[in-house]
Design a protein around this motif. Structure first.
Motif, PDB file in Angstrom:
ATOM      1  N   SER A   1       0.859  -1.181   0.000  1.00  0.00           N
ATOM      2  CA  SER A   1       0.000   0.000   0.000  1.00  0.00           C
ATOM      3  C   SER A   1       0.896   1.232   0.000  1.00  0.00           C
ATOM      4  O   SER A   1       1.849   1.313   0.772  1.00  0.00           O
ATOM      5  N   ARG A   2       0.584   2.196  -0.879  1.00  0.00           N
ATOM      6  CA  ARG A   2       1.420   3.391  -0.965  1.00  0.00           C
ATOM      7  C   ARG A   2       0.571   4.653  -1.058  1.00  0.00           C
ATOM      8  O   ARG A   2       0.648   5.386  -2.041  1.00  0.00           O
TER       9      ARG A   2
ATOM     10  N   HIS B   1       3.628   4.290   3.662  1.00  0.00           N
ATOM     11  CA  HIS B   1       3.814   3.219   2.684  1.00  0.00           C
ATOM     12  C   HIS B   1       4.024   1.914   3.435  1.00  0.00           C
ATOM     13  O   HIS B   1       4.715   1.872   4.450  1.00  0.00           O
ATOM     14  N   GLU B   2       3.443   0.837   2.905  1.00  0.00           N
ATOM     15  CA  GLU B   2       3.575  -0.469   3.535  1.00  0.00           C
ATOM     16  C   GLU B   2       4.218  -1.426   2.536  1.00  0.00           C
ATOM     17  O   GLU B   2       3.801  -1.517   1.379  1.00  0.00           O
ATOM     18  N   TYR B   3       5.265  -2.139   2.998  1.00  0.00           N
ATOM     19  CA  TYR B   3       5.998  -3.079   2.158  1.00  0.00           C
ATOM     20  C   TYR B   3       6.018  -4.444   2.829  1.00  0.00           C
ATOM     21  O   TYR B   3       5.913  -4.556   4.043  1.00  0.00           O
ATOM     22  N   GLN B   4       6.204  -5.488   2.008  1.00  0.00           N
ATOM     23  CA  GLN B   4       6.287  -6.845   2.530  1.00  0.00           C
ATOM     24  C   GLN B   4       7.505  -7.540   1.938  1.00  0.00           C
ATOM     25  O   GLN B   4       7.709  -7.524   0.717  1.00  0.00           O
TER      26      GLN B   4
END
Length: 128
Positions: A16-17, A22-25
């Motif tokens: 999600s940005r 911002h979300e990173y995996q």
């Protein structure tokens, strides 16, 4: 901010940005990609430690990164004489690949083909 964003893009997949958060995996594929552009687990650990709010990266995260960065490059697909071959760098990887039925069958066929070619070479040498 810019350095952190660039680093996260190199080692993780964005989930999600929106504008501010911002979300990173981390995934096995994102770590393979990171290693393919020259990052290694030590660099990843070092930068994550520096950017992290936690005192230390959790052992589970380090183990995950270690597992998937160490697997990169153990085998590769090579094109030789219009045929594809899998090359393994060590015997353990070769053994694991040969556990796959399709790979095992193709390997056996290749061994048979090579044996026939060697036999033909010997026969031609004897005749010529």
């Amino acid at each position: 901010y810019k350095m952190a964003t660039d680093f996260l893009i190199a080692i993780a997949e964005p989930l999600s940005r929106p504008t501010y958060i911002h979300e990173y995996q981390l995934t096995q594929y994102s770590l393979y990609a990171a290693v393919s552009v020259g990052l290694n687990k030590e660099i990843i650990f070092q930068v994550l430690d520096r950017l992290s709010k936690n005192a230390e990266l959790p052992p589970e995260v380090k183990s995950y990164i270690d597992t998937y960065t160490s697997q990169y490059g153990k085998a590769s697909l090579v094109l030789k004489d219009t045929r594809y071959y899998i090359e393994a760098k060590d015997s353990k990887t070769k053994k694991r690949l040969l556990e796959i039925p399709e790979v095992s069958k193709a390997y056996a066929e290749c061994q048979e083909r090579n044996a026939k070619l060697e036999e033909e070479k010997k026969n031609n040498a004897l005749l010529g």
